[in-house]
Scaffold this active site. Structure first.
Site, mmCIF file in Angstrom:
data_model
loop_
_atom_site.group_PDB
_atom_site.id
_atom_site.type_symbol
_atom_site.label_atom_id
_atom_site.label_comp_id
_atom_site.label_asym_id
_atom_site.label_seq_id
_atom_site.Cartn_x
_atom_site.Cartn_y
_atom_site.Cartn_z
ATOM 1 N N ASP A 216 0.844 -1.194 0.000
ATOM 2 C CA ASP A 216 0.000 0.000 0.000
ATOM 3 C C ASP A 216 0.887 1.256 0.000
ATOM 4 O OD1 ASP A 216 -2.836 0.868 0.337
ATOM 5 O OD2 ASP A 216 -2.090 1.769 2.197
ATOM 6 N N GLU A 273 14.165 -15.100 -1.059
ATOM 7 C CA GLU A 273 14.446 -16.380 -0.387
ATOM 8 C C GLU A 273 13.255 -17.328 -0.504
ATOM 9 O OE1 GLU A 273 15.480 -16.026 3.773
ATOM 10 O OE2 GLU A 273 16.507 -14.134 3.359
HETATM 11 C C1 NOJ Z 1 -4.629 2.773 -0.785
HETATM 12 C C2 NOJ Z 1 -5.745 1.809 -0.513
HETATM 13 O O1 NOJ Z 1 -6.031 1.100 -1.687
HETATM 14 C C3 NOJ Z 1 -6.903 2.636 -0.014
HETATM 15 O O2 NOJ Z 1 -8.089 1.891 0.052
HETATM 16 C C4 NOJ Z 1 -6.531 3.219 1.321
HETATM 17 O O3 NOJ Z 1 -7.565 4.078 1.762
HETATM 18 C C5 NOJ Z 1 -5.230 4.020 1.234
HETATM 19 N N1 NOJ Z 1 -4.227 3.365 0.463
HETATM 20 C C6 NOJ Z 1 -4.667 4.260 2.613
HETATM 21 O O4 NOJ Z 1 -4.157 3.083 3.148
#
Ligand code: NOJ
Length: 537
Positions: A216, A273
């Site tokens: 993310d 790994e």
């Molecule tokens: C991207 C994620 O896909 C989204 O749903 C989220 O709100 C933000 N990052 C923050 O983590």
């Protein structure tokens, strides 16, 4: 607990020269809350996913990406993680996760999980300690600064969800940084202890048998060392939409700092790994920017988001396909929809027109270098669900910024006609209008020519073509006309981006390996209906 994985790092059943397992694979994003509820609490869960593996296998899916299932207060529906090594009871247990891994691997299906390293929940033990003890070891896990001389935030950074990226902690008199909600404080990746923590977190999941991570906010982890203000390139209006606010600044200092790449190089040495995969949520609309984030020695692959922003316009489609394919090749992840954006059929005009356009785009993705990732329900041609204004739950979006809200693309998966569409025996966590019978998986499975069957045929055709790795893409439309067309190895792929039928000349007799409804092949040409696409050899 399982340490089983399908095999280590190479394609299933592959020969000596086979590349990594994700090469030539097809993925499916599962927004866990809305996929399938096994226990009637109205919330999709890990056991619900396990129950649907047969469906996914039949569709032709090679790996699933499961959105966060960690313990969370759910301020951002799971992207606010309170414990990186657990399972929220709403989603099941670690034992459920182990069962899901085992059952997926028995089907030769891989499992990629989300890791959320940019921030934690404000309820994470690290942040609670950091707040409670400003002199303690966890304070520096986060980014704290004294107020500006006027008492306001330390710099001009805004969050992705709008508003200042800083919140004052009354107790200590300092501000903490959050690129998303105040309930999602950003971690300080300039602190080596944070690196150590995440090394452990990644190994924890790899040792359980996960096959990869979707990272993310991959472009945003490290911040400018001096936290300099970003140049203002527009007039920042705190009442504007979140996009308008974000685009008022040149984001020189808050995101895309080159030091983030070092984190992924370090993770790469760990995942290698295990033969596991690092795929980044690499949010930039510039191919060169994406190439900087995915240089080849850190993240294996990065999502390319431009196709979620373009209009149904041939020049925009070419621009969304040609430069990234030529620049990044097999480091790309292609997606038309996700849990963060309106579903592609909605975005492209709704109804059967939007559905055809989305399928045609997916046909174009299917033989390009890189990996296509479908979002749950895309195979049913789903448009956004209808959520009454009073039932909206996404923290993003407000009355003045309704387009920003993400509830419409997150409504429950329609498995069966009637009731709660077979998603749950209880009351769904997100209330939405019932889907029509012909939108459901059950009805589409028995209807020849349904969206489900067209997608299934596309994936079967792609599999039948075999690996295309190493084959160059030859764009054959010269950048003109309404048809986007390329050849790669033995296959030709074409999509008609106009609202009129188009005849595409081909040399002699060809064999259609996939064709959308209405495509006709006669000697010397392939006729594509409006928004139609085909693959031939
Ligand atoms: C991207 C994620 O896909 C989204 O749903 C989220 O709100 C933000 N990052 C923050 O983590």
């Amino acid at each position: 607990m399982t340490q089983q994985s399908v095999d280590s790092g190479t394609a299933v059943g592959s020969g000596v020269d086979a590349g990594p397992w994700w090469q030539d694979s097809v993925g499916y994003e599962i927004y866990v809350r809305s996929f399938a509820d096994s226990d009637g609490d109205g919330i999709g869960d890990l056991a619900g996913i396990a129950d649907k593996l047969g469906y996914l296998s039949d569709l032709g899916i090679d790996f699933i990406w499961v959105t966060p299932f960690y313990p969370s207060p759910m301020a951002d529906w799971g992207y606010d993680v309170a414990d990186f090594c657990g399972v929220d009871p709403a989603f099941g247990s670690l034992a459920d996760l182990d069962r899901l891994l085992d059952q997926a691997h028995e089907r030769s299906m891989r499992v990629v999980i989300d890791v959320v390293p940019n921030h934690t929940s404000h309820q994470h033990a690290w942040f609670r300690s950091a707040q409670a003890d400003p002199n303690g070891p966890y304070r520096d896990y986060y980014i704290w600064r004294d107020p500006a001389p006027d008492g306001g935030p330390p710099n001009n950074w805004v969050g992705y969800f709008g508003g200042s990226a800083w919140t004052l902690d009354e107790a200590s008199g300092q501000y903490y940084l959050h690129l998303f909600l105040p309930e999602q404080p950003d971690l300080n990746w300039r602190n080596p202890a944070v690196h150590e923590e995440f090394d452990g977190i990644i190994r924890f999941w790899l040792d359980r048998g996960v096959d990869g991570f979707r990272i993310d906010v991959a472009g945003g982890l490290v911040k400018d060392v001096d936290l300099r203000s970003n140049p203002e390139i527009g007039v920042w209006d705190p009442a504007g939409t979140r996009w308008e606010q974000w685009e008022s600044f040149d984001h020189l200092y808050d995101v895309f700092q080159p030091e983030s790449l070092d984190i992924f190089r370090r993770w790469r040495s760990i995942v290698d790994e295990y033969g596991a995969w690092l795929m980044g949520e690499t949010y930039t609309l510039e191919p060169e920017g994406l190439a900087r984030l995915v240089p080849g020695d850190g993240l294996h692959s990065g999502f390319w988001f431009e196709p979620m922003h373009i209009d149904w316009d041939v020049d925009q489609i070419r621009k969304a396909l040609v430069p990234p394919a030529d620049l990044l090749g097999d480091r790309l992840l292609w997606a038309a929809s996700s849990h963060d954006m309106p579903r592609s059929p909605t975005h492209f005009g709704g109804g059967d027109q939007g559905r055809s356009r989305t399928l045609a785009l997916n046909v174009l993705f299917s033989c390009l270098p890189g990996v296509p990732v479908f979002y749950q329900g895309e195979e049913l041609g789903l448009v956004d669900g209808i959520v009454p204004p009073s039932a909206k739950l996404d923290p993003v979006g407000s009355e003045g910024d309704v387009a920003a809200g993400r509830d419409g693309c997150r409504t429950p998966m329609p498995w069966r006609p009637g009731g709660q569409n077979g998603f749950t025996e209880g009351t769904p966590w997100l209330s939405s209008s019932q889907r029509d019978e012909d939108e459901t998986a059950e009805a589409q499975a028995v209807e020849a020519g349904s969206w489900y069957h067209q997608y299934r045929s596309l994936l079967a055709a792609r599999r039948g073509i075999g690996p295309l790795t190493g084959e160059d893409v030859h764009w054959e439309d010269d950048g003109v006309g309404p048809v986007v067309r390329y050849r790669r190895g033995p296959v030709s792929v074409a999509a008609n981006v106009s609202d009129e039928p188009v005849t595409v000349p081909v040399s002699g007799s060809v064999g259609l390996v996939f064709s959308m409804a209405g495509v006709v092949h006669v000697d010397g040409c392939v006729e594509l209906p409006a928004h139609g696409a085909a693959i031939w050899t």
